[in-house]
Motif scaffolding. Structure first.
Motif, mmCIF file in Angstrom:
data_model
loop_
_atom_site.group_PDB
_atom_site.id
_atom_site.type_symbol
_atom_site.label_atom_id
_atom_site.label_comp_id
_atom_site.label_asym_id
_atom_site.label_seq_id
_atom_site.Cartn_x
_atom_site.Cartn_y
_atom_site.Cartn_z
ATOM 1 N N UNK A 1 0.842 -1.186 0.000
ATOM 2 C CA UNK A 1 0.000 0.000 0.000
ATOM 3 C C UNK A 1 0.885 1.246 0.000
ATOM 4 N N UNK A 2 0.370 2.391 -0.457
ATOM 5 C CA UNK A 2 1.158 3.625 -0.380
ATOM 6 C C UNK A 2 1.616 3.885 1.050
ATOM 7 N N UNK A 3 2.854 4.267 1.208
ATOM 8 C CA UNK A 3 3.405 4.487 2.545
ATOM 9 C C UNK A 3 4.605 5.414 2.445
ATOM 10 N N UNK A 4 4.684 6.389 3.355
ATOM 11 C CA UNK A 4 5.810 7.321 3.349
ATOM 12 C C UNK A 4 6.468 7.323 4.724
ATOM 13 N N UNK A 5 7.742 6.995 4.763
ATOM 14 C CA UNK A 5 8.507 7.013 6.011
ATOM 15 C C UNK A 5 9.973 7.234 5.671
ATOM 16 N N UNK A 6 10.586 8.230 6.281
ATOM 17 C CA UNK A 6 11.993 8.524 6.009
ATOM 18 C C UNK A 6 12.927 7.480 6.611
ATOM 19 N N UNK A 7 12.500 6.815 7.663
ATOM 20 C CA UNK A 7 13.394 5.924 8.388
ATOM 21 C C UNK A 7 13.112 4.464 8.052
ATOM 22 N N UNK A 8 13.961 3.593 8.557
ATOM 23 C CA UNK A 8 13.804 2.155 8.359
ATOM 24 C C UNK A 8 12.866 1.530 9.386
ATOM 25 N N UNK A 9 12.250 2.372 10.209
ATOM 26 C CA UNK A 9 11.334 1.894 11.249
ATOM 27 C C UNK A 9 9.929 2.439 10.965
ATOM 28 N N UNK A 10 8.985 1.564 10.716
ATOM 29 C CA UNK A 10 7.622 1.977 10.357
ATOM 30 C C UNK A 10 7.023 2.890 11.421
ATOM 31 N N UNK B 1 8.012 5.757 12.433
ATOM 32 C CA UNK B 1 8.983 6.493 13.245
ATOM 33 C C UNK B 1 9.535 7.671 12.460
ATOM 34 N N UNK B 2 9.638 8.817 13.123
ATOM 35 C CA UNK B 2 10.242 9.984 12.505
ATOM 36 C C UNK B 2 9.235 10.878 11.813
ATOM 37 N N UNK B 3 9.732 11.937 11.174
ATOM 38 C CA UNK B 3 8.848 12.882 10.503
ATOM 39 C C UNK B 3 8.254 12.274 9.233
ATOM 40 N N UNK B 4 7.359 13.024 8.620
ATOM 41 C CA UNK B 4 6.708 12.563 7.402
ATOM 42 C C UNK B 4 7.034 13.460 6.223
ATOM 43 N N UNK B 5 6.181 13.471 5.211
ATOM 44 C CA UNK B 5 6.457 14.245 4.001
ATOM 45 C C UNK B 5 6.438 15.750 4.210
ATOM 46 N N UNK B 6 6.046 16.202 5.407
ATOM 47 C CA UNK B 6 6.046 17.646 5.667
ATOM 48 C C UNK B 6 7.435 18.261 5.541
ATOM 49 N N UNK B 7 8.480 17.458 5.606
ATOM 50 C CA UNK B 7 9.841 17.991 5.425
ATOM 51 C C UNK B 7 10.025 18.607 4.046
ATOM 52 N N UNK C 1 6.125 7.507 -3.479
ATOM 53 C CA UNK C 1 5.674 8.340 -4.588
ATOM 54 C C UNK C 1 4.160 8.242 -4.771
ATOM 55 N N UNK C 2 3.618 7.048 -4.564
ATOM 56 C CA UNK C 2 2.177 6.863 -4.691
ATOM 57 C C UNK C 2 1.410 7.725 -3.683
ATOM 58 N N UNK C 3 1.992 7.948 -2.515
ATOM 59 C CA UNK C 3 1.344 8.812 -1.517
ATOM 60 C C UNK C 3 1.147 10.219 -2.059
ATOM 61 N N UNK C 4 2.171 10.761 -2.712
ATOM 62 C CA UNK C 4 2.061 12.105 -3.279
ATOM 63 C C UNK C 4 1.056 12.123 -4.428
ATOM 64 N N UNK C 5 1.138 11.136 -5.297
ATOM 65 C CA UNK C 5 0.248 11.106 -6.450
ATOM 66 C C UNK C 5 -1.217 11.051 -6.032
ATOM 67 N N UNK C 6 -1.516 10.309 -4.976
ATOM 68 C CA UNK C 6 -2.892 10.209 -4.505
ATOM 69 C C UNK C 6 -3.414 11.535 -3.952
ATOM 70 N N UNK C 7 -2.508 12.429 -3.593
ATOM 71 C CA UNK C 7 -2.895 13.752 -3.099
ATOM 72 C C UNK C 7 -2.991 14.769 -4.225
#
Length: 218
Positions: A27-36, A38-44, A62-68
């Motif tokens: 499923x679409x998923x956005x995470x900067x870190x290797x830990x689900x 954890x950490x900030x999101x696409x707001x960076x 990328x799918x997360x952005x496209x869906x928006x």
């Protein structure tokens, strides 16, 4: 001496990776870190209208952005991965391009509000060549951000990495590791107005953290 990348060999390596890394039920998923989770999101990346992911892998971010409704394009070296992501995320509007990242950034004139890499091309590409090209592809005030594991103390610069252990066919690539302050200097020398690099602690004490870097174009 600079690392000598063999693009054909690295393509084979990433094709092999694609065969095992891509999950058909992802499923679409956005995470900067290797830990689900954890950490900030696409707001960076601020509020971009267009994004480019370099080394986009499975395409979940990328799918997360496209869906928006954001114009979302990804570049990846592996034709196997690009075929899979194009089929998987066809309904989201995300676009996937098979290319070596330095060639793509050199040959295409499109500009973006944000360019990013999550354990992707920014980890595996010479920053002295990559960063000036990323800067050219950003609009005024655009954001470049990337994440990857932090450097092992005392092991800096290009680091050789074999795929799949030390037996079998010799498939390898290079990854680039520096202290946070060095990443900041490399970015400002490439023309970025500001750069901030830090290591985000893991959610569990003693576990590997995540290098998180953000730079802004003038």
């Amino acid at each position: 001496m600079p690392a000598q990348h063999d693009i054909a060999a690295e393509t084979e390596l990433w094709d092999t990776f694609a065969a095992s890394a891509f999950k058909g039920d992802a499923e679409p998923s956005f995470c900067w870190t290797q830990y689900a989770g954890h950490g900030p999101g696409p707001e960076l990346l601020g509020n971009p209208r267009s994004v480019l992911e370099i080394g986009c892998g499975t395409g979940r971010a990328l799918a997360c952005f496209a869906q928006r409704g954001i114009a979302a394009r990804g570049v990846d070296l592996s034709p196997v991965m690009v075929k899979k992501t194009t089929e998987k995320w066809a309904t989201t509007g995300a676009e996937f391009v098979c290319s070596e990242v330095l060639e793509y950034l050199s040959e295409h004139a499109e500009v973006y509000d944000a360019v990013y890499s999550i354990f992707g091309a920014a980890w595996f590409t010479d920053p002295g060549r990559l960063f000036p090209l990323v800067r050219q592809r950003l609009r005024r005030g655009g954001v470049f951000a990337f994440s990857q594991p932090p450097a092992i103390p005392g092991a800096y610069g290009p680091q050789g990495m074999y795929k799949g252990g030390f037996a079998g066919k010799a498939m390898f690539s290079y990854r680039y590791s520096y202290r946070p302050a060095v990443w900041e200097r490399l970015l400002t020398r490439a023309g970025f107005a500001t750069a901030d690099a830090q290591v985000l602690d893991a959610p569990h004490p003693g576990h590997i953290g995540t290098l998180l870097v953000r730079a802004v174009a003038p």
